[in-house]
Scaffold this active site. Structure first.
Site, PDB file in Angstrom:
ATOM      1  N   ASP A   1       2.767  11.480  15.069  1.00 59.65           N
ATOM      2  CA  ASP A   1       2.603  10.060  15.371  1.00 59.65           C
ATOM      3  C   ASP A   1       3.990   9.517  15.716  1.00 59.65           C
ATOM      4  O   ASP A   1       4.902   9.554  14.891  1.00 59.65           O
ATOM      5  CB  ASP A   1       2.044   9.362  14.117  1.00 59.65           C
ATOM      6  CG  ASP A   1       1.222   8.137  14.444  1.00 59.65           C
ATOM      7  OD1 ASP A   1       1.625   7.379  15.331  1.00 59.65           O
ATOM      8  OD2 ASP A   1       0.183   7.945  13.772  1.00 59.65           O
TER       9      ASP A   1
ATOM     10  N   ASP B   1       1.922   5.230  19.039  1.00 59.29           N
ATOM     11  CA  ASP B   1       1.540   3.999  18.363  1.00 59.29           C
ATOM     12  C   ASP B   1       1.697   2.786  19.288  1.00 59.29           C
ATOM     13  O   ASP B   1       2.751   2.608  19.897  1.00 59.29           O
ATOM     14  CB  ASP B   1       2.448   3.846  17.137  1.00 59.29           C
ATOM     15  CG  ASP B   1       2.019   2.741  16.204  1.00 59.29           C
ATOM     16  OD1 ASP B   1       0.927   2.836  15.650  1.00 59.29           O
ATOM     17  OD2 ASP B   1       2.797   1.785  16.034  1.00 59.29           O
TER      18      ASP B   1
ATOM     19  N   GLU C   1      -2.335   4.869  21.539  1.00 56.73           N
ATOM     20  CA  GLU C   1      -3.099   3.825  20.854  1.00 56.73           C
ATOM     21  C   GLU C   1      -2.979   2.578  21.737  1.00 56.73           C
ATOM     22  O   GLU C   1      -2.116   1.734  21.547  1.00 56.73           O
ATOM     23  CB  GLU C   1      -2.544   3.541  19.450  1.00 56.73           C
ATOM     24  CG  GLU C   1      -3.474   2.619  18.673  1.00 56.73           C
ATOM     25  CD  GLU C   1      -2.801   1.840  17.554  1.00 56.73           C
ATOM     26  OE1 GLU C   1      -3.523   1.318  16.698  1.00 56.73           O
ATOM     27  OE2 GLU C   1      -1.574   1.719  17.541  1.00 56.73           O
TER      28      GLU C   1
ATOM     29  N   HIS D   1      -7.083   5.189   9.971  1.00 53.71           N
ATOM     30  CA  HIS D   1      -6.387   4.601   8.818  1.00 53.71           C
ATOM     31  C   HIS D   1      -6.271   3.074   8.895  1.00 53.71           C
ATOM     32  O   HIS D   1      -5.647   2.478   8.019  1.00 53.71           O
ATOM     33  CB  HIS D   1      -4.993   5.216   8.721  1.00 53.71           C
ATOM     34  CG  HIS D   1      -4.134   4.838   9.892  1.00 53.71           C
ATOM     35  ND1 HIS D   1      -4.415   5.250  11.181  1.00 53.71           N
ATOM     36  CD2 HIS D   1      -3.060   4.038   9.984  1.00 53.71           C
ATOM     37  CE1 HIS D   1      -3.532   4.718  12.005  1.00 53.71           C
ATOM     38  NE2 HIS D   1      -2.690   3.979  11.311  1.00 53.71           N
ATOM     39  N   ASP D   2      -6.811   2.480   9.953  1.00 55.93           N
ATOM     40  CA  ASP D   2      -6.714   1.020  10.099  1.00 55.93           C
ATOM     41  C   ASP D   2      -8.065   0.329   9.930  1.00 55.93           C
ATOM     42  O   ASP D   2      -8.124  -0.903   9.966  1.00 55.93           O
ATOM     43  CB  ASP D   2      -6.186   0.656  11.502  1.00 55.93           C
ATOM     44  CG  ASP D   2      -4.721   1.012  11.687  1.00 55.93           C
ATOM     45  OD1 ASP D   2      -3.972   1.016  10.685  1.00 55.93           O
ATOM     46  OD2 ASP D   2      -4.324   1.295  12.831  1.00 55.93           O
TER      47      ASP D   2
HETATM   48  C1  GLC Z   1      -0.744   0.802  14.727  1.00 56.15           C
HETATM   49  C2  GLC Z   1      -0.990   1.629  13.502  1.00 56.15           C
HETATM   50  C3  GLC Z   1      -0.975   0.733  12.307  1.00 56.15           C
HETATM   51  C4  GLC Z   1       0.379   0.070  12.220  1.00 56.15           C
HETATM   52  C5  GLC Z   1       0.730  -0.643  13.524  1.00 56.15           C
HETATM   53  C6  GLC Z   1       2.188  -0.986  13.582  1.00 56.15           C
HETATM   54  O1  GLC Z   1      -1.779  -0.096  14.981  1.00 56.15           O
HETATM   55  O2  GLC Z   1      -2.185   2.346  13.628  1.00 56.15           O
HETATM   56  O3  GLC Z   1      -1.262   1.428  11.120  1.00 56.15           O
HETATM   57  O4  GLC Z   1       0.399  -0.847  11.167  1.00 56.15           O
HETATM   58  O5  GLC Z   1       0.481   0.149  14.649  1.00 56.15           O
HETATM   59  O6  GLC Z   1       2.968   0.154  13.787  1.00 56.15           O
END
Ligand code: GLC
Length: 528
Positions: A108, A210, A263, A325-326
């Site tokens: 990641d 990310d 993402e 995880h979110d």
């Molecule tokens: C992404 C991650 C999340 C994090 C955010 C800031 O959305 O999945 O867990 O808090 O980015 O890095």
């Protein structure tokens, strides 16, 4: 340095199209040191489970050095492992052990922001003339009024923090401890490219990137038109595509065919598809529009159609994800029943595109109940889905202690790997059977996909590759629904049925003409 030993086989070209990718949240996977937090040694210890299950790659949520304000999504050193998780030697061992089992390793990578403790930011905030001042987004002006109306996506307040040292504001789309890098600065781009090379040199197979769509900011940082409530997380600027092409060139320097999955938190698949460029930007992007819907056949047919319309014409390879995880785990979002969790497994693993499984999904977990005083998430809502994985039926569920950084999910006494592995009809065996069928079937991995007209209670489709045909039907209601597969003049065999016994194709017999309530069925033409 590790030499990848993966044998390519049919997956050598574009391995990421064929793969099922399993997300590990390292803090919650497996602890080998007894501090109540999972670590890389724990991931190594559980690789045999992942090989048994049949996944092709693991994606590790951030393992880099971090003060852990956002559990690793605040990076203080992109080129080292946080001591909480281990060290570079353990990491090298993990890559070697994973590759030995034919499992690729995806990291990641957090390009939009660093930790405020990263030496780059420490320098940047030290003076207006610091060497790295322009690596972050600073604005001078009145301390009474932030430079624009952007709100932080995590902490809820302004996306700007006033810094006393130099009397200026810095931008952070997430918490104040996560200052945004300024990607319009070529020094930033080069430094970040070097961080990719660092891990690629160690044999890594790819990166989950990310919030990568956010790295380009609109010129002049204007107010968002929707006012302060407007969502900063949907920024989508044309400059991002040039940055992504340069990132892709770095990946393409390496022989292991490194993969990037972005993402891209835009809820319109057409905009998401643009992030694939002309096959010269991201290899894959998450398509979260499907994840945000109900367990409802109409929703899923629409989500599949809109993904097909967006991705197919530009040959962008789709992805599917139900949990991460979110988000609240999908079994819980979909009402909590075991049958629905099992049918959802069939959905996820037979659609056209790369599926992402979130650790614990194969156990059918729901979120842990986390009392307010035990919460760690800066957003205050994502602890439940990050609960430790229960490995066995003992009081510590395979962990060194019972009081880990978060409580176990409910039902851990029954819903742990050991108990479920001992029950051949359990959900973990269903996932394994699905992954096996997928591996054996070119049609399921990379074949074409067409929705089938059927009862509105069903989502049904056909996957085809050459002569191979597979039909999938999912019943998302509480009553059995008749279903006729195409060309029903020739008999179809049930290869897998989510609510019944999980077995080899031959053991399940001829298709009976209806799909049981809340279940998914995989059909193949009967052998002649
Ligand atoms: C992404 C991650 C999340 C994090 C955010 C800031 O959305 O999945 O867990 O808090 O980015 O890095």
């Amino acid at each position: 340095m590790t030499t990848p030993t993966l044998d390519g086989g049919s997956a050598a070209g574009d391995w990421w199209k064929h793969a099922t990718i399993y997300q590990i949240y390292p803090r919650s996977f497996c602890d080998t040191t007894g501090n109540g937090v999972g670590d890389l040694g724990g991931v190594i210890d559980r690789l045999d489970h992942l090989a048994w299950l049949g996944v092709d790659a693991i994606w590790l949520s951030p393992i880099f050095t971090s003060p852990m304000v956002d559990h690793g999504y605040d990076v203080a050193d992109y080129c080292d492992v946080d001591p909480l998780f281990g060290d570079l030697d353990t990491f090298d061992r993990l890559v070697a052990e994973a590759h030995r089992r034919g499992i690729r390793v995806v990291l990641d990578w957090v390009p939009n922001h660093t930790s405020d403790r990263h030496p780059w930011f420490v320098d940047s905030r030290s003076s207006r003339t610091a060497a790295r001042r322009a690596w972050y987004v600073w604005r001078e002006g009145s301390r009474e009024r932030p430079p624009n109306n952007w709100m932080s996506a995590l902490s809820g307040g302004s996306a700007w923090t006033w810094d006393e040292t130099t009397s200026a504001w810095y931008l952070h789309l997430f918490t104040p401890e996560q200052p945004d890098l300024d990607w319009s600065n070529s020094e930033v781009r080069e430094a970040m490219h070097e961080t990719l090379r660092f891990w690629l040199d160690r044999g890594v197979d790819g990166f989950r990137m990310d919030v990568v769509h956010l790295i380009a900011k609109p010129d002049g940082l204007p107010d968002l038109p929707g006012g302060p409530g407007d969502v900063v997380i949907h920024i989508d600027e044309p400059e991002v595509h040039g940055y992504l092409r340069a990132i892709r060139s770095v990946l393409d320097e390496y022989p292991q065919q490194p993969m990037s999955v972005g993402e891209v938190y835009l809820l319109d698949p057409t905009r998401v598809a643009e992030y694939y460029g002309d096959h010269d930007e991201l290899h894959l992007s998450f398509n979260f529009s499907a994840l945000h819907g109900r367990w409802d056949a109409g929703h899923w047919r629409a989500a599949i159609r809109s993904a097909q319309r967006a991705f197919d014409p530009v040959e962008a390879w789709p992805t599917w994800v139900l949990s991460n995880h979110d988000q609240t785990r999908h079994r819980q979002r979909y009402g909590g029943s075991e049958r629905v969790a099992r049918a959802a497994a069939v959905l996820l693993l037979t659609l056209r595109g790369t599926p992402f499984l979130y650790a614990g999904e194969e156990l059918g977990l729901v979120d842990a109940e986390v009392p307010p005083e035990q919460r760690h998430d800066p957003a205050g809502r994502r602890d439940g889905c990050r609960a430790p994985i229960p490995w066995d039926a003992s009081s510590t569920h395979g962990w060194r202690r019972s009081d880990n950084w978060l409580p176990f999910p409910p039902e851990a006494g029954d819903r742990n790997l050991e108990t479920l592995r001992n029950d051949p009809a359990s959900i973990v065996h269903l996932y394994r059977a699905l992954l096996r069928i997928r591996r054996q079937s070119t049609a399921l991995r990379v074949g074409s996909m067409e929705l089938i007209d059927a009862d509105p209670a069903l989502v049904a489709w056909e996957r085809t590759a050459g002569d191979e045909r597979v039909v999938v039907a999912i019943n998302m209601t509480d009553r059995p629904v008749p279903f006729e597969p195409p060309d029903h003049s020739s008999p179809w065999t049930v290869a897998l049925e989510s609510s019944g016994a999980v077995g080899e194709r031959s053991s399940l017999g001829e298709y009976p003409g209806a799909i049981a309530e809340q279940s998914g069925v995989v059909l193949v033409p009967a052998a002649t």
